[in-house]
Design an enzyme around this catalytic site. Structure first.
Site, PDB file in Angstrom:
ATOM      1  N   THR A  22       0.891  -1.170   0.000  1.00 58.70           N
ATOM      2  CA  THR A  22       0.000   0.000   0.000  1.00 58.70           C
ATOM      3  C   THR A  22       0.922   1.210   0.000  1.00 58.70           C
ATOM      4  O   THR A  22       2.097   1.079   0.335  1.00 58.70           O
ATOM      5  CB  THR A  22      -0.868   0.007   1.285  1.00 58.70           C
ATOM      6  N   ASP A  52      -9.033  -1.791   3.982  1.00 58.21           N
ATOM      7  CA  ASP A  52      -9.118  -0.769   5.035  1.00 58.21           C
ATOM      8  C   ASP A  52      -8.740   0.627   4.550  1.00 58.21           C
ATOM      9  O   ASP A  52      -9.155   1.626   5.150  1.00 58.21           O
ATOM     10  CB  ASP A  52      -8.182  -1.135   6.181  1.00 58.21           C
ATOM     11  N   GLY A  70      -1.061  -3.388   5.665  1.00 59.71           N
ATOM     12  CA  GLY A  70      -1.098  -4.730   6.241  1.00 59.71           C
ATOM     13  C   GLY A  70      -2.464  -5.340   5.968  1.00 59.71           C
ATOM     14  O   GLY A  70      -3.259  -4.756   5.224  1.00 59.71           O
TER      15      GLY A  70
HETATM   16  N1  ASP Z   1      -4.072  -2.655   3.732  1.00 62.35           N
HETATM   17  C1  ASP Z   1      -4.142  -3.053   2.357  1.00 62.35           C
HETATM   18  C2  ASP Z   1      -5.447  -3.733   2.107  1.00 62.35           C
HETATM   19  O1  ASP Z   1      -5.817  -4.579   2.891  1.00 62.35           O
HETATM   20  C3  ASP Z   1      -3.034  -3.942   1.931  1.00 62.35           C
HETATM   21  C4  ASP Z   1      -1.680  -3.645   2.486  1.00 62.35           C
HETATM   22  O2  ASP Z   1      -1.407  -2.578   2.970  1.00 62.35           O
HETATM   23  O3  ASP Z   1      -0.826  -4.498   2.442  1.00 62.35           O
HETATM   24  O4  ASP Z   1      -6.082  -3.458   1.123  1.00 62.35           O
END
Ligand code: ASP
Length: 317
Positions: A176, A207, A228
């Site tokens: 992200t 999120d 995450g």
């Molecule tokens: N938080 C992001 C999502 O779940 C993915 C990530 O940051 O790794 O869409």
């Protein structure tokens, strides 16, 4: 005029050091520095924190190193489906979009939605149409797809077929980009943009565009952008939780952020990280993975970038 400061992240889905050449790592760091400069330029000229986080995130959406915009992780149907949000801590105005497939810079679309002010969230083809009617750049969906992500999707499908998806590395799964800033008028802002995770179900929303979860800003408290496993950021309402711990428990930013990442989220056995800034311009970037693409500029004007443990000074000019 008051202090200014900036923090960015390019996701906690970082590969082990040995999997990329030193020149690739240097290139990733240089793209982080580019994003820092984009945001810093706005702040230095007494621009608004919202404009600074937008500029920094646009810069990372354009980089193929990060899972946002071009270079995004692909859905199970092999498409890029993009989520983004932006929030102004001064007014609590926010804009968020999900399942975007044609707007080149989803964070710009989130900003346009926030500025228009009628709705906070918009999704799918309607969001792309909003981008089109507001003069934002529209691209062919193929524009977002790069070979590395195609291969990651094929590998993830193979893992799922063989029942080993759970053992995939953080880098194979997700990433992200995000930015947080304090401007010279004392206002905070946050922005986040993502492709989600590799092989995500069609229609899944993470999120990042959920205000209060992956993106949140409130003057007097903090601005935060998460990275995450998004489902857990939503369940823990991470951004709002961070601001609340500071406001109600009087915790400092570092204590509150460390508790959320290292205790609350780590308890689920997931990869997680965030970048956050407080009302005084202090930046923190905790993560529980082997690394996190990140960078920050202190109130003293010192800039740093990092992918793993080692922190490198960065040039702002
Ligand atoms: N938080 C992001 C999502 O779940 C993915 C990530 O940051 O790794 O869409």
């Amino acid at each position: 005029m008051g202090s200014i400061a900036l923090g960015i992240h390019g996701g906690c889905g970082v590969m082990p050091k040995q999997e990329l050449s030193e020149s690739d790592w240097a290139a990733a760091r240089s793209d982080l520095a580019l994003a820092l400069r984009a945001g810093w330029r706005v702040l230095r000229e007494d621009g608004r924190a919202v404009a600074a986080v937008e500029a920094a995130v646009v810069s990372m959406e354009e980089s193929p190193y990060f899972n946002a915009g071009r270079g995004a992780a692909l859905t199970t149907a092999g498409k890029a489906s993009l989520d983004a949000a932006i929030m102004d801590g001064a007014t609590l105005r926010a804009g968020a979009v999900s399942a975007v497939e044609r707007c080149r810079n989803p964070v710009r679309l989130a900003r346009a939605l926030m500025d228009e002010g009628r709705t906070v969230m918009m999704t799918g083809p309607a969001a792309d149409r909003f981008a089109e009617t507001h003069g934002l750049e529209i691209v062919d969906p193929e524009f977002f797809i790069i070979e590395r992500q195609r291969q990651a999707l094929t590998a993830m499908k193979a893992r799922r077929a063989s029942g080993t998806a759970a053992t995939a590395s953080e880098a194979e799964k997700h990433g992200t980009v995000g930015a947080v800033a304090l401007d010279s008028a004392g206002h905070l802002a946050a922005a986040t943009s993502t492709g989600g995770f590799t092989d995500k179900p069609v229609g899944r929303v993470g999120d990042s565009p959920i205000i209060g979860a992956g993106t949140y800003a409130r003057d007097g408290a903090c601005a935060v952008s998460g990275t995450g496993a998004g489902e857990y950021f939503i369940r823990h309402v991470v951004g709002h939780e961070l601001a609340s711990r500071m406001a109600y428990l009087k915790e400092d930013l570092g204590t509150a952020a460390t508790k959320i990442i290292m205790v609350d989220l780590s308890a689920h056995g997931i990869g997680a990280g965030l970048v956050a800034i407080d009302y005084a311009g202090r930046v923190v970037a905790p993560y529980n993975t082997m690394g996190m693409y990140r960078g920050w500029v202190t109130t003293a004007g010192e800039a740093y970038v990092a992918t793993h443990e080692t922190v490198f000074p960065a040039e702002l000019h």
